[in-house]
Design an enzyme around this catalytic site. Structure first.
Site, mmCIF file in Angstrom:
data_model
loop_
_atom_site.group_PDB
_atom_site.id
_atom_site.type_symbol
_atom_site.label_atom_id
_atom_site.label_comp_id
_atom_site.label_asym_id
_atom_site.label_seq_id
_atom_site.Cartn_x
_atom_site.Cartn_y
_atom_site.Cartn_z
ATOM 1 N N HIS A 1 -2.215 -5.488 1.651
ATOM 2 C CA HIS A 1 -3.510 -6.171 1.519
ATOM 3 C C HIS A 1 -3.238 -7.579 1.023
ATOM 4 O O HIS A 1 -2.336 -7.786 0.214
ATOM 5 C CB HIS A 1 -4.414 -5.457 0.494
ATOM 6 C CG HIS A 1 -5.576 -6.298 0.055
ATOM 7 N ND1 HIS A 1 -6.725 -6.388 0.795
ATOM 8 C CD2 HIS A 1 -5.747 -7.133 -1.009
ATOM 9 C CE1 HIS A 1 -7.561 -7.234 0.183
ATOM 10 N NE2 HIS A 1 -6.985 -7.691 -0.909
ATOM 11 N N GLU B 1 -9.456 -11.148 -7.454
ATOM 12 C CA GLU B 1 -8.525 -10.035 -7.265
ATOM 13 C C GLU B 1 -7.319 -10.138 -8.197
ATOM 14 O O GLU B 1 -6.818 -9.126 -8.677
ATOM 15 C CB GLU B 1 -8.087 -9.971 -5.794
ATOM 16 C CG GLU B 1 -9.232 -9.545 -4.868
ATOM 17 C CD GLU B 1 -8.830 -9.451 -3.406
ATOM 18 O OE1 GLU B 1 -9.687 -9.066 -2.591
ATOM 19 O OE2 GLU B 1 -7.674 -9.766 -3.064
ATOM 20 N N LYS C 1 0.821 -1.219 0.000
ATOM 21 C CA LYS C 1 0.000 0.000 0.000
ATOM 22 C C LYS C 1 0.862 1.279 0.000
ATOM 23 O O LYS C 1 2.067 1.234 0.267
ATOM 24 C CB LYS C 1 -0.928 -0.037 1.217
ATOM 25 C CG LYS C 1 -1.938 -1.189 1.176
ATOM 26 C CD LYS C 1 -2.937 -1.083 2.317
ATOM 27 C CE LYS C 1 -3.943 -2.217 2.263
ATOM 28 N NZ LYS C 1 -5.007 -2.059 3.302
ATOM 29 N N ASN D 1 -2.093 0.291 6.675
ATOM 30 C CA ASN D 1 -1.564 -0.949 7.249
ATOM 31 C C ASN D 1 -0.657 -1.730 6.286
ATOM 32 O O ASN D 1 -0.524 -2.945 6.387
ATOM 33 C CB ASN D 1 -2.700 -1.812 7.805
ATOM 34 C CG ASN D 1 -3.662 -2.297 6.737
ATOM 35 O OD1 ASN D 1 -3.567 -1.889 5.586
ATOM 36 N ND2 ASN D 1 -4.576 -3.177 7.113
ATOM 37 N N TYR E 1 -12.324 -2.211 -3.895
ATOM 38 C CA TYR E 1 -12.837 -2.360 -2.524
ATOM 39 C C TYR E 1 -14.360 -2.243 -2.450
ATOM 40 O O TYR E 1 -14.900 -1.947 -1.382
ATOM 41 C CB TYR E 1 -12.182 -1.323 -1.610
ATOM 42 C CG TYR E 1 -10.789 -1.711 -1.140
ATOM 43 C CD1 TYR E 1 -10.593 -2.818 -0.315
ATOM 44 C CD2 TYR E 1 -9.684 -0.949 -1.483
ATOM 45 C CE1 TYR E 1 -9.330 -3.164 0.140
ATOM 46 C CE2 TYR E 1 -8.407 -1.288 -1.034
ATOM 47 C CZ TYR E 1 -8.240 -2.399 -0.220
ATOM 48 O OH TYR E 1 -6.987 -2.735 0.231
HETATM 49 P P1 CMP Z 1 -7.405 -4.634 3.662
HETATM 50 O O1 CMP Z 1 -6.941 -6.011 3.947
HETATM 51 O O2 CMP Z 1 -6.794 -3.935 2.523
HETATM 52 O O3 CMP Z 1 -8.996 -4.672 3.440
HETATM 53 C C1 CMP Z 1 -9.823 -3.568 3.737
HETATM 54 C C2 CMP Z 1 -9.102 -2.469 4.407
HETATM 55 O O4 CMP Z 1 -9.904 -1.529 5.058
HETATM 56 C C3 CMP Z 1 -8.223 -3.015 5.497
HETATM 57 O O5 CMP Z 1 -7.158 -3.733 4.944
HETATM 58 C C4 CMP Z 1 -7.860 -1.760 6.257
HETATM 59 O O6 CMP Z 1 -6.729 -1.110 5.749
HETATM 60 C C5 CMP Z 1 -9.082 -0.897 6.014
HETATM 61 N N1 CMP Z 1 -9.791 -0.755 7.275
HETATM 62 C C6 CMP Z 1 -10.356 -1.724 8.003
HETATM 63 N N2 CMP Z 1 -10.899 -1.208 9.120
HETATM 64 C C7 CMP Z 1 -10.664 0.118 9.083
HETATM 65 C C8 CMP Z 1 -10.979 1.192 9.938
HETATM 66 N N3 CMP Z 1 -11.637 1.002 11.085
HETATM 67 N N4 CMP Z 1 -10.569 2.424 9.572
HETATM 68 C C9 CMP Z 1 -9.897 2.622 8.406
HETATM 69 N N5 CMP Z 1 -9.579 1.629 7.556
HETATM 70 C C10 CMP Z 1 -9.958 0.392 7.902
#
Ligand code: CMP
Length: 139
Positions: free
Chosen positions: A116, A127, A10, A113, A50
């Site tokens: 993904h 995906e 990311k 984070n 998403y």
């Molecule tokens: P990812 O695995 O990419 O799938 C969905 C994403 O939404 C997740 O990782 C997080 O980065 C994001 N996400 C999930 N919960 C939250 C939250 N409470 N606030 C902001 N982003 C979130």
């Protein structure tokens, strides 16, 4: 069984030059990077990827973040690749991630984070097809 999974490094991680360190974690865990490219998603593309999270309160923020700077999209292959990748990534929220995982070491927050990974066989297939053509997938 040998599986393939879709991984995204990311914007928070590409911005901090962490692509190589994150790829080393995958390779050390026995996952092979069989396809990889660096792209800058448009907000529409990030929103489509998403779409499953459309009703979540964080959707707008998530789409804006994923389109903010380049990402590295990749296909990882290996024994139980989907589950293994999720192990290597660690919990979605870095505060809950185990020591040694990518998110524990590199993630900034639950939103930023770092990585993904597909969550199941069916989503992995969808995906991978979202980002890669058959010609780009070398076994
Ligand atoms: P990812 O695995 O990419 O799938 C969905 C994403 O939404 C997740 O990782 C997080 O980065 C994001 N996400 C999930 N919960 C939250 C939250 N409470 N606030 C902001 N982003 C979130």
């Amino acid at each position: 069984a040998i599986e393939r999974t879709l991984s995204i490094i990311k914007p928070d991680a590409t911005r901090r030059n962490l692509t190589g360190k994150i790829n080393a974690k995958f390779e050390d865990a026995g996952l092979r990077i069989v396809a990889q490219k660096r792209i800058h998603l448009s907000p529409a593309q990030a929103g489509q990827f998403y779409a499953v999270h459309k009703e979540r309160p964080f959707y707008g923020e998530l789409v804006e973040f994923m389109a903010s700077e380049p990402v590295v999209v990749q296909v990882l292959e290996g024994e139980n690749a989907i589950a293994k990748n999720r192990e290597v990534m660690g919990a979605t929220n870095p505060a809950n991630a185990d020591a040694g995982t990518i998110r524990k070491e590199f993630a900034l927050s639950v939103g930023e984070n770092s990585v993904h990974g597909s969550d199941a066989a069916e989503t992995a297939k969808e995906e991978i097809a979202f980002f890669f053509s058959g010609l780009e997938l070398v076994g």
